[in-house]
Scaffold this active site. Structure first.
Site, PDB file in Angstrom:
ATOM      1  N   TRP A   1       0.818  -1.220   0.000  1.00 16.69           N
ATOM      2  CA  TRP A   1       0.000   0.000   0.000  1.00 16.69           C
ATOM      3  C   TRP A   1       0.847   1.263   0.000  1.00 16.69           C
ATOM      4  O   TRP A   1       0.538   2.234  -0.695  1.00 16.69           O
ATOM      5  CB  TRP A   1      -0.989  -0.008   1.163  1.00 16.69           C
ATOM      6  CG  TRP A   1      -2.061  -1.042   0.964  1.00 16.69           C
ATOM      7  CD1 TRP A   1      -2.328  -2.102   1.771  1.00 16.69           C
ATOM      8  CD2 TRP A   1      -3.000  -1.128  -0.130  1.00 16.69           C
ATOM      9  NE1 TRP A   1      -3.368  -2.840   1.249  1.00 16.69           N
ATOM     10  CE2 TRP A   1      -3.806  -2.267   0.097  1.00 16.69           C
ATOM     11  CE3 TRP A   1      -3.246  -0.356  -1.276  1.00 16.69           C
ATOM     12  CZ2 TRP A   1      -4.824  -2.657  -0.783  1.00 16.69           C
ATOM     13  CZ3 TRP A   1      -4.264  -0.743  -2.148  1.00 16.69           C
ATOM     14  CH2 TRP A   1      -5.034  -1.876  -1.891  1.00 16.69           C
TER      15      TRP A   1
ATOM     16  N   ASP B   1      -2.113   6.686   6.007  1.00 20.58           N
ATOM     17  CA  ASP B   1      -3.168   5.849   5.428  1.00 20.58           C
ATOM     18  C   ASP B   1      -3.614   4.870   6.509  1.00 20.58           C
ATOM     19  O   ASP B   1      -3.010   3.830   6.709  1.00 20.58           O
ATOM     20  CB  ASP B   1      -2.623   5.098   4.202  1.00 20.58           C
ATOM     21  CG  ASP B   1      -3.639   4.100   3.641  1.00 20.58           C
ATOM     22  OD1 ASP B   1      -4.761   4.009   4.186  1.00 20.58           O
ATOM     23  OD2 ASP B   1      -3.301   3.428   2.648  1.00 20.58           O
TER      24      ASP B   1
ATOM     25  N   LYS C   1     -13.090  -1.407   6.221  1.00 20.27           N
ATOM     26  CA  LYS C   1     -12.398  -2.274   7.169  1.00 20.27           C
ATOM     27  C   LYS C   1     -12.896  -2.037   8.599  1.00 20.27           C
ATOM     28  O   LYS C   1     -13.384  -2.948   9.227  1.00 20.27           O
ATOM     29  CB  LYS C   1     -10.891  -2.059   7.071  1.00 20.27           C
ATOM     30  CG  LYS C   1     -10.336  -2.771   5.836  1.00 20.27           C
ATOM     31  CD  LYS C   1      -9.431  -1.959   4.984  1.00 20.27           C
ATOM     32  CE  LYS C   1      -9.163  -2.666   3.665  1.00 20.27           C
ATOM     33  NZ  LYS C   1      -8.269  -1.915   2.805  1.00 20.27           N
TER      34      LYS C   1
HETATM   35  C1  PLP Z   1      -7.688  -1.517   1.694  1.00 23.28           C
HETATM   36  C2  PLP Z   1      -6.572  -0.547   1.715  1.00 23.28           C
HETATM   37  C3  PLP Z   1      -6.389   0.384   0.675  1.00 23.28           C
HETATM   38  C4  PLP Z   1      -7.275   0.416  -0.542  1.00 23.28           C
HETATM   39  O1  PLP Z   1      -8.527   0.871  -0.203  1.00 23.28           O
HETATM   40  P1  PLP Z   1      -9.647   1.157  -1.299  1.00 23.28           P
HETATM   41  O2  PLP Z   1     -10.745   1.684  -0.452  1.00 23.28           O
HETATM   42  O3  PLP Z   1      -9.967  -0.157  -1.955  1.00 23.28           O
HETATM   43  O4  PLP Z   1      -9.135   2.137  -2.261  1.00 23.28           O
HETATM   44  C5  PLP Z   1      -5.353   1.279   0.787  1.00 23.28           C
HETATM   45  N1  PLP Z   1      -4.536   1.286   1.845  1.00 23.28           N
HETATM   46  C6  PLP Z   1      -4.676   0.400   2.860  1.00 23.28           C
HETATM   47  C7  PLP Z   1      -3.737   0.438   4.021  1.00 23.28           C
HETATM   48  C8  PLP Z   1      -5.700  -0.537   2.827  1.00 23.28           C
HETATM   49  O5  PLP Z   1      -5.850  -1.410   3.833  1.00 23.28           O
END
Ligand code: PLP
Length: 359
Positions: free
Chosen positions: A101, A171, A195
């Site tokens: 990520w 993030d 999540k």
């Molecule tokens: C799931 C995730 C993403 C991607 O998220 P989307 O909502 O599908 O764009 C980005 N960064 C992290 C750390 C994630 O867990």
């Protein structure tokens, strides 16, 4: 089949009381005669839903004045672009590379300015986050970006990097609301909802006010943070139903005792699973002790030939989606807030029994 324990990394489980509440309000939200899905986002009913959700989030995270909460779309992935479009300003940004990520975020930012590595876990195969002592920040950087929890690798920072006066961007897609945190350490936090917040389709941004307002020339209006901040996130139609459910999740967390209660429970859940992994030569946990994720526990069977049998047996007893990400293989158990402790107990019991019968 009844409800299962769903260990998916996202979209992930939602608290059952929230689903039941939403179900009871689905056709007629509190005497309005309509579903939240059918409401005008500018009407009083939805405005109230939206404001209460933000207020609950502010209480939960103790968000200081001077920070704005934005309810956006596009997922965390859209933030990989939106952050540099709004914050990079032709300058350079520092990145801590901890896996898939963070790499994606860095690749997008490179379209808008310079990116520089301030630290990386690559030499250890991304099984450990770099320690604060080895991080090398550029004091002139526009911001420092990092990924507190790498959802795929199951690698998590146990500390908040000290970036000095350079704004820290995080993030937090897979770790927000999992425990108490000090928002004042951050310039900007973003998280896709699916999540630990609510259904897919909603993205949260928490941003310090002084960082708003100077996007690069040509930035589309819908990617300009300031536009959302000035319009209560309703410049255009927001993801109303996801916003409503997120508000119900926030209320559920408050009812459960808030983030300290979540943190204690989440730590206990993860510890149970890691204790099992450490106590056997049958399973293997690849991540270094000091970087182990509470939210996404990665592990493998030493004998990979048993993977398919392990997964099929787990499915049979209602333990779903334990297969690891295709890029890393093995297994991954995602233990977000909505995963009950009983789900972890059931997984531990299944893994013990599987080892007994196949070890
Ligand atoms: C799931 C995730 C993403 C991607 O998220 P989307 O909502 O599908 O764009 C980005 N960064 C992290 C750390 C994630 O867990």
């Amino acid at each position: 089949m009844g409800r299962v324990y769903n260990f998916s990394s996202g979209p992930a489980m939602l608290p059952q009381p929230v689903l039941e509440k939403v179900q009871s309000e689905l056709l007629d939200w509190r005497g309005s005669g309509m579903s939240v899905m059918e409401m005008s986002h500018r009407g009083d009913d939805f405005t109230g839903i939206a404001e209460r959700a933000e207020a609950a989030l502010r209480r939960l995270l103790d968000i200081p004045d001077g920070y704005r909460v934005l309810f956006l779309q596009g997922g965390a992935t859209a933030q990989f672009s939106m952050v540099p479009m709004n914050l990079l300003r032709g300058s350079s940004a520092d990145f801590i590379d901890t896996g898939i990520w963070s790499k994606k975020a860095m690749a997008e930012a490179a379209h808008y300015g310079k990116v520089r590595l301030a630290g990386t876990g690559e030499a250890q195969g991304f099984t450990r986050v770099p320690a604060q002592e080895v991080l090398d920040f550029d004091p002139a950087a526009a911001y420092v970006h990092y990924t507190p929890n790498e959802t795929i690798g199951g690698v998590e920072f146990s500390y908040v990097p000290d970036s000095g006066s350079v704004p820290l961007v995080a993030d937090m897609s897979s770790t927000i609301l999992s425990r108490p945190m000090d928002i004042s350490r951050f310039g900007l936090i973003y998280a896709g909802a699916q999540k630990n917040i609510g259904p897919a389709g909603l993205t949260l941004v928490i941003v310090r006010e002084d960082l708003l307002g100077e996007p690069i020339t040509g930035t589309p209006t819908v990617f300009d943070y300031r536009v959302y901040a000035d319009n209560a996130s309703m410049y255009n139609t927001p993801p109303t139903f996801a916003w409503y459910i997120a508000g119900e999740v926030f209320a559920w967390i408050e009812g459960e005792g808030g983030l300290s209660a979540m943190g204690e429970r989440n730590q206990r859940k993860a510890a149970k699973l890691y204790a099992l992994l450490d106590a056997t030569g049958f399973y293997r946990a690849p991540v270094a002790q000091d970087s182990r994720s509470w939210m996404n526990v990665t592990f493998s069977l030493v004998d990979e030939a048993l993977d398919a049998t392990f997964l099929a047996g787990a499915e049979m007893v209602g333990l779903k989606n334990l297969k690891g990400h295709r890029t890393v293989g093995g297994m991954r158990a995602s233990l977000y807030n909505a995963m009950p402790e009983a789900g972890v107990d059931a997984l531990v019991e299944y893994m013990r029994e599987f080892e007994r019968t196949h070890g």
